[in-house]
Design a protein around this motif. Structure first.
Motif, PDB file in Angstrom:
ATOM      1  N   SER A 194       0.884  -1.189  -0.181  1.00  0.00           N
ATOM      2  CA  SER A 194       0.039  -0.068   0.022  1.00  0.00           C
ATOM      3  C   SER A 194       0.883   1.124   0.057  1.00  0.00           C
ATOM      4  O   SER A 194       0.561   2.177  -0.655  1.00  0.00           O
ATOM      5  CB  SER A 194      -0.886   0.203   1.034  1.00  0.00           C
ATOM      6  OG  SER A 194      -1.884   1.030   1.154  1.00  0.00           O
ATOM      7  N   GLU A 229      -4.503   1.261   3.422  1.00  0.00           N
ATOM      8  CA  GLU A 229      -5.561   0.980   2.318  1.00  0.00           C
ATOM      9  C   GLU A 229      -6.834   1.733   2.397  1.00  0.00           C
ATOM     10  O   GLU A 229      -7.326   2.092   1.309  1.00  0.00           O
ATOM     11  CB  GLU A 229      -5.927  -0.579   2.778  1.00  0.00           C
ATOM     12  CG  GLU A 229      -4.852  -1.543   2.112  1.00  0.00           C
ATOM     13  CD  GLU A 229      -4.973  -3.190   2.680  1.00  0.00           C
ATOM     14  OE1 GLU A 229      -4.186  -3.816   2.290  1.00  0.00           O
ATOM     15  OE2 GLU A 229      -6.115  -3.244   3.377  1.00  0.00           O
ATOM     16  N   GLU A 277      -5.937   4.885   0.415  1.00  0.00           N
ATOM     17  CA  GLU A 277      -6.008   4.590  -1.035  1.00  0.00           C
ATOM     18  C   GLU A 277      -7.464   4.649  -1.237  1.00  0.00           C
ATOM     19  O   GLU A 277      -7.654   5.441  -2.613  1.00  0.00           O
ATOM     20  CB  GLU A 277      -5.417   3.334  -1.284  1.00  0.00           C
ATOM     21  CG  GLU A 277      -3.974   3.257  -1.165  1.00  0.00           C
ATOM     22  CD  GLU A 277      -3.400   1.757  -1.518  1.00  0.00           C
ATOM     23  OE1 GLU A 277      -3.105   1.755  -3.000  1.00  0.00           O
ATOM     24  OE2 GLU A 277      -3.297   0.648  -1.025  1.00  0.00           O
ATOM     25  N   ARG A 337       2.166   1.827  -3.368  1.00  0.00           N
ATOM     26  CA  ARG A 337       1.289   2.693  -4.426  1.00  0.00           C
ATOM     27  C   ARG A 337       0.818   3.809  -4.124  1.00  0.00           C
ATOM     28  O   ARG A 337       0.842   4.664  -5.021  1.00  0.00           O
ATOM     29  CB  ARG A 337      -0.085   1.618  -4.005  1.00  0.00           C
ATOM     30  CG  ARG A 337      -0.052   0.397  -4.857  1.00  0.00           C
ATOM     31  CD  ARG A 337      -1.473  -0.484  -5.042  1.00  0.00           C
ATOM     32  NE  ARG A 337      -2.051  -0.467  -3.668  1.00  0.00           N
ATOM     33  CZ  ARG A 337      -1.876  -1.793  -2.830  1.00  0.00           C
ATOM     34  NH1 ARG A 337      -1.399  -2.718  -3.454  1.00  0.00           N
ATOM     35  NH2 ARG A 337      -2.537  -1.715  -1.742  1.00  0.00           N
ATOM     36  N   LEU A 338       0.894   4.354  -2.831  1.00  0.00           N
ATOM     37  CA  LEU A 338       0.570   5.869  -2.477  1.00  0.00           C
ATOM     38  C   LEU A 338       1.810   6.646  -3.003  1.00  0.00           C
ATOM     39  O   LEU A 338       1.791   7.928  -3.249  1.00  0.00           O
ATOM     40  CB  LEU A 338       0.801   5.946  -0.718  1.00  0.00           C
ATOM     41  CG  LEU A 338      -0.698   5.183  -0.199  1.00  0.00           C
ATOM     42  CD1 LEU A 338      -0.406   5.042   1.430  1.00  0.00           C
ATOM     43  CD2 LEU A 338      -1.684   6.330  -0.650  1.00  0.00           C
TER      44      LEU A 338
END
Length: 355
Positions: A57, A260, A263, A60-61
């Motif tokens: 996560s 998460e 996100e 991705r951030l």
């Protein structure tokens, strides 16, 4: 959707810059594993799945490859391998109000000639000149809330060939960031990422991984974790995982669902929400709009007024610091301004402007 309903804050919490409040999903996940721990219902491996989820996560951030992300416990410990890799006599540039987790790891190497140069934030970009080997600075300053001109710092660092190390602890979770042009980006998750204290995540660029020695390597840094328990042979994981510190399981159990959820909501959405409330508060103080979710003011008596009204904020560097996050509401802002109204009126009558 009213995202604030996913949290359970007591009204008047304006102190996320000190620690963030867990979303309900993170709190419930943590309670579940604590219940299992209490009675020995399971082995630790299911808990550790949250470490992998947190790593992915985080990647991705910040727009990173998970292979370039490591896990740890504190920002200062995460910077140790980078500081140790600096050559004797290296020069490190930082902000003169930088939080010391991004200062002390460099200063402890002064005995071998490493020099730390600290300048006011508005002079930082101009100070990135030939001779600077590494720039170590926060994306958002803890004491003032000042937001770094990251694009300018990246460009200036690249021009002189300096490494760039960013402490994103006061930024990640509300301020859109990527690791483009950055050599290391480290963030503790207990503030704007709203996780239990004890879970730190970081990005190391491939070129920096090559320069650093994983001097804190332990069993969790092995290529296969369960194959690294015993014996004198060492086979470290590829990529940034060789810099992993053995994780505090329960901290990551809370971190994974919190990251998460960020996100899911979207950092851009959180960014707009936070700035809207922070700027509403600033307007009430008679201050111009800003680009930060942190508001710092030297209004005399503000700390006492907040305490009397049950509003929880902080004092940093002699100023009241209020911080606004996704669970903050307009009612919180109005409550804070109501508490400060007599002070603002007194200030206005005295002909003094806010600061």
């Amino acid at each position: 959707m009213d995202f604030a309903e996913l949290w359970d804050p007591e009204p008047g919490w304006l102190n996320t810059a000190s620690y963030g409040l867990p979303p309900r999903v993170a709190w419930e996940a943590l309670q579940g594993v604590l219940a299992d721990w209490r009675v020995g219902a399971t082995s630790w491996e299911p808990w550790d799945e949250s470490t992998t989820r947190s790593r992915e996560s985080f990647a991705r951030l910040v727009g990173a490859d998970p292979a370039d992300v490591f896990v740890g416990s504190t920002v200062s410990a995460a910077l140790v391998p980078i500081a140790a890799a600096l050559p004797d006599g290296a020069k490190v540039l930082t902000d003169d109000v930088e939080f010391t987790s991004n200062v002390f790891p460099w200063k402890v190497h002064e005995d071998r000639g490493v020099e730390l140069v600290a300048v006011p934030g508005d002079q930082l970009v101009a100070a990135i000149r030939p001779g600077i080997d590494l720039v170590a600075v926060s994306a958002v300053q803890s004491s003032t809330g000042a937001v770094l001109d990251l694009a300018a710092v990246v460009a200036a660092s690249k021009e002189v060939g300096a490494l760039l190390v960013i402490d994103a602890s006061q930024a990640l979770g509300w301020l859109p960031l990527t690791v483009d042009g950055i050599d290391a980006l480290v963030a503790h998750t207990y503030k704007w990422l709203m996780s239990p204290r004890g879970a730190t995540l970081g990005y190391l660029s491939p070129r920096l991984q090559e320069r650093c020695r994983p001097s804190a390597a332990g069993w969790y840094a092995g290529r296969t974790v369960q194959g690294s328990y015993y014996g004198s042979q060492m086979d470290l994981a590829p990529g940034a995982r060789k810099f992993d510190q053995s994780p505090a399981w329960f901290s990551f159990v809370g971190a994974a669902p919190a990251l998460e959820l960020i996100e899911q909501i979207g950092v851009e959405t959180i960014h707009r929400h936070n700035l809207d409330l922070a700027n509403e508060f600033r307007a009430g103080l008679g201050l111009p709009p800003s680009d930060s979710a942190i508001v710092s003011t030297n209004l005399a008596g503000a700390q006492q007024a907040f305490e009397a009204a049950g509003i929880r904020a902080a004092v940093r560097d002699g100023k009241l610091r209020a911080s606004f996050h996704i669970y903050t509401t307009t009612a919180d802002v109005h409550q804070a301004l109501t508490a400060l109204k007599p002070l603002l009126q007194k200030q206005l009558e005295g002909g003094l402007g806010p600061g």
